[in-house]
Design a protein around this motif. Structure first.
Motif, PDB file in Angstrom:
ATOM      1  N   SER A   1      22.631 -58.669 -47.401  1.00  0.00           N
ATOM      2  CA  SER A   1      21.613 -59.609 -47.872  1.00  0.00           C
ATOM      3  C   SER A   1      20.223 -59.177 -47.410  1.00  0.00           C
ATOM      4  O   SER A   1      19.221 -59.586 -48.007  1.00  0.00           O
ATOM      5  N   ALA A   2      20.175 -58.332 -46.371  1.00  0.00           N
ATOM      6  CA  ALA A   2      18.878 -57.769 -45.974  1.00  0.00           C
ATOM      7  C   ALA A   2      18.331 -56.895 -47.109  1.00  0.00           C
ATOM      8  O   ALA A   2      17.110 -56.830 -47.314  1.00  0.00           O
TER       9      ALA A   2
ATOM     10  N   PHE B   1      31.416 -58.648 -51.030  1.00  0.00           N
ATOM     11  CA  PHE B   1      31.113 -59.976 -51.542  1.00  0.00           C
ATOM     12  C   PHE B   1      32.329 -60.583 -52.213  1.00  0.00           C
ATOM     13  O   PHE B   1      32.684 -61.732 -51.941  1.00  0.00           O
ATOM     14  N   PHE B   2      32.998 -59.810 -53.085  1.00  0.00           N
ATOM     15  CA  PHE B   2      34.130 -60.389 -53.818  1.00  0.00           C
ATOM     16  C   PHE B   2      35.269 -60.760 -52.872  1.00  0.00           C
ATOM     17  O   PHE B   2      35.941 -61.769 -53.077  1.00  0.00           O
TER      18      PHE B   2
ATOM     19  N   ARG C   1      36.352 -61.649 -42.024  1.00  0.00           N
ATOM     20  CA  ARG C   1      35.324 -61.698 -40.978  1.00  0.00           C
ATOM     21  C   ARG C   1      34.445 -60.447 -41.033  1.00  0.00           C
ATOM     22  O   ARG C   1      33.220 -60.545 -40.927  1.00  0.00           O
TER      23      ARG C   1
ATOM     24  N   HIS D   1      34.963 -61.729 -49.673  1.00  0.00           N
ATOM     25  CA  HIS D   1      34.529 -62.935 -48.963  1.00  0.00           C
ATOM     26  C   HIS D   1      34.527 -64.140 -49.908  1.00  0.00           C
ATOM     27  O   HIS D   1      34.850 -65.257 -49.500  1.00  0.00           O
ATOM     28  N   PHE D   2      34.191 -63.896 -51.165  1.00  0.00           N
ATOM     29  CA  PHE D   2      34.134 -64.954 -52.189  1.00  0.00           C
ATOM     30  C   PHE D   2      35.540 -65.492 -52.470  1.00  0.00           C
ATOM     31  O   PHE D   2      35.789 -66.696 -52.359  1.00  0.00           O
TER      32      PHE D   2
ATOM     33  N   LEU E   1      14.579 -63.475 -41.811  1.00  0.00           N
ATOM     34  CA  LEU E   1      14.941 -62.963 -43.136  1.00  0.00           C
ATOM     35  C   LEU E   1      14.896 -64.075 -44.184  1.00  0.00           C
ATOM     36  O   LEU E   1      14.426 -63.879 -45.299  1.00  0.00           O
TER      37      LEU E   1
ATOM     38  N   ALA F   1      30.308 -60.213 -41.817  1.00  0.00           N
ATOM     39  CA  ALA F   1      29.268 -59.550 -41.034  1.00  0.00           C
ATOM     40  C   ALA F   1      28.559 -58.496 -41.877  1.00  0.00           C
ATOM     41  O   ALA F   1      27.335 -58.346 -41.806  1.00  0.00           O
TER      42      ALA F   1
ATOM     43  N   LEU G   1      33.081 -55.265 -62.452  1.00  0.00           N
ATOM     44  CA  LEU G   1      31.617 -55.261 -62.333  1.00  0.00           C
ATOM     45  C   LEU G   1      31.075 -53.847 -62.481  1.00  0.00           C
ATOM     46  O   LEU G   1      30.103 -53.610 -63.211  1.00  0.00           O
TER      47      LEU G   1
ATOM     48  N   MET H   1      25.131 -67.736 -43.138  1.00  0.00           N
ATOM     49  CA  MET H   1      25.217 -66.509 -42.346  1.00  0.00           C
ATOM     50  C   MET H   1      25.050 -66.802 -40.861  1.00  0.00           C
ATOM     51  O   MET H   1      25.798 -66.311 -40.014  1.00  0.00           O
TER      52      MET H   1
ATOM     53  N   ASP I   1      41.780 -75.947 -47.026  1.00  0.00           N
ATOM     54  CA  ASP I   1      41.186 -77.062 -46.277  1.00  0.00           C
ATOM     55  C   ASP I   1      41.243 -78.368 -47.047  1.00  0.00           C
ATOM     56  O   ASP I   1      41.371 -79.444 -46.457  1.00  0.00           O
TER      57      ASP I   1
ATOM     58  N   LEU J   1      28.136 -58.511 -45.078  1.00  0.00           N
ATOM     59  CA  LEU J   1      27.274 -59.155 -46.075  1.00  0.00           C
ATOM     60  C   LEU J   1      25.926 -59.543 -45.477  1.00  0.00           C
ATOM     61  O   LEU J   1      24.927 -59.619 -46.202  1.00  0.00           O
ATOM     62  N   SER J   2      25.889 -59.781 -44.164  1.00  0.00           N
ATOM     63  CA  SER J   2      24.603 -60.081 -43.520  1.00  0.00           C
ATOM     64  C   SER J   2      23.646 -58.912 -43.710  1.00  0.00           C
ATOM     65  O   SER J   2      22.463 -59.106 -44.005  1.00  0.00           O
TER      66      SER J   2
ATOM     67  N   HIS K   1      40.179 -70.391 -48.635  1.00  0.00           N
ATOM     68  CA  HIS K   1      40.030 -71.265 -47.463  1.00  0.00           C
ATOM     69  C   HIS K   1      39.671 -72.680 -47.883  1.00  0.00           C
ATOM     70  O   HIS K   1      40.192 -73.647 -47.312  1.00  0.00           O
ATOM     71  N   LEU K   2      38.775 -72.815 -48.879  1.00  0.00           N
ATOM     72  CA  LEU K   2      38.384 -74.148 -49.340  1.00  0.00           C
ATOM     73  C   LEU K   2      39.595 -74.869 -49.929  1.00  0.00           C
ATOM     74  O   LEU K   2      39.774 -76.070 -49.718  1.00  0.00           O
TER      75      LEU K   2
ATOM     76  N   LEU L   1      28.040 -65.968 -38.274  1.00  0.00           N
ATOM     77  CA  LEU L   1      27.869 -64.990 -37.193  1.00  0.00           C
ATOM     78  C   LEU L   1      28.051 -65.660 -35.839  1.00  0.00           C
ATOM     79  O   LEU L   1      28.570 -65.070 -34.896  1.00  0.00           O
TER      80      LEU L   1
ATOM     81  N   ILE M   1      31.571 -65.768 -34.802  1.00  0.00           N
ATOM     82  CA  ILE M   1      32.030 -64.475 -34.268  1.00  0.00           C
ATOM     83  C   ILE M   1      31.600 -64.330 -32.807  1.00  0.00           C
ATOM     84  O   ILE M   1      32.402 -63.956 -31.950  1.00  0.00           O
TER      85      ILE M   1
END
Lengths: 150, 136
Positions: free
Chosen positions: A53-54, A93-94, A43, A96-97, B118, A47, A136, B87, A107, A49-50, A103-104, B91, B94
């Motif tokens: 990504s910016a 990233f890795f 989790r 979460h990846f 974005l 957050a 990497l 995303m 599920d 990664l958000s 998780h997939l 979010l 959360i």
């Protein structure tokens, strides 16, 4: 009282006076185990990664704007603090990846959900996350050193 | 012993009863979309990392040329759209866990606005690079 759940939080102290009982769960009383830590980190990295990504958007937008602003962004991402942020971005990233794929699998197959299996797989995931991140950055640093020699 | 099937009190299927229940009113769709966007972004982000490694510290001209190739443009667009959709949903999960009432509504609006902005910025940037690249 803003939260209706607080009705259930009434308790008594040893001298009989009323006391507001704490809300469960208390994360700090549990011994951290791999599956739990990775779940929390999944989790947190999501957050994080958000924000990462910016950076990607800034990179794309600067490339669209022109060579000058592109160079500016490149200067920031190429600097030492910038590279540290990118390292954190890639590690997040890795994690979460890998955990996303886990998780997939959970599920779609409903297998490997026993307590021991979950902790075993969590250890495998931790190793693959570290391997991918370090792999990497070995390539990135190797490429940089190779260029300097030329 | 009587079986509950002998005297049905409500003639509705379990699915029909479940629909429209829960905090989000469309929980199954939310859950499914979260997984589907994850399946999409996973290979696309690995592709992006490999491309970034290949580009290295390439200059503006090389990056514009790379992003201008039709396949790369489409993959970049797919990556950004799926990422920002994922995303926004992530979010929102959360905020659903840690906030309620008015706070949650406000936070969700900020999240929706931010990811929309974005995402749109990245889409426009990619299209601009591909269709009308800046020269100076």
């Amino acid at each position: 009282m803003s939260d209706i759940r607080e009705t259930f939080y009434v308790g008594h102290t040893s001298d009989g006076s009323l006391k507001k009982r704490p809300m469960s769960p208390h994360l700090q009383v549990y011994k951290p185990i791999p599956s739990m830590s990775l779940s929390i980190l999944n989790r947190i990295t999501g957050a994080a990664l958000s924000f990462g990504s910016a950076i990607m958007v800034a990179w794309l937008a600067s490339a669209a704007k022109g060579p000058k602003s592109f160079k500016k962004v490149q200067k920031v991402t190429g600097s030492f603090p910038g590279q540290l942020v990118l390292f954190g971005f890639s590690a997040s990233f890795f994690l979460h990846f890998i955990r996303g794929i886990r998780h997939l699998v959970w599920d779609s197959t409903a297998k490997r959900l026993e307590k021991e299996e979950i902790n075993q797989d969590s250890k495998i995931d931790m190793i693959s996350i570290s391997a991918l991140t370090l792999g990497l950055w070995t390539i990135i640093i190797g490429k940089k050193l190779g260029k300097k020699k030329k | 012993m009587t079986t509950p099937l002998d005297h049905p009190t409500i003639l509705r299927s379990n699915l029909g009863r479940m629909r429209q229940l829960g905090a989000g009113h469309h929980i199954v769709e939310h859950w499914k979309a979260e997984r589907l966007t994850a399946i999409g972004t996973a290979p696309l982000s690995i592709w992006f990392i490999v491309q970034m490694l290949r580009l290295g510290d390439a200059d503006h001209k090389d990056v514009v040329q790379w992003a201008g190739k039709p396949v790369n443009t489409v993959l970049l667009l797919s990556l950004m759209i799926l990422t920002f959709h994922h995303m926004q949903m992530g979010l929102q999960v959360i905020t659903s866990d840690y906030s309620r009432g008015k706070n949650k509504t406000i936070l969700d609006l900020i999240i929706k606005g931010g990811t929309f902005f974005l995402g749109l910025l990245s889409v426009i940037s990619i299209l601009k690079i591909a269709l009308a690249p800046a020269k100076k």
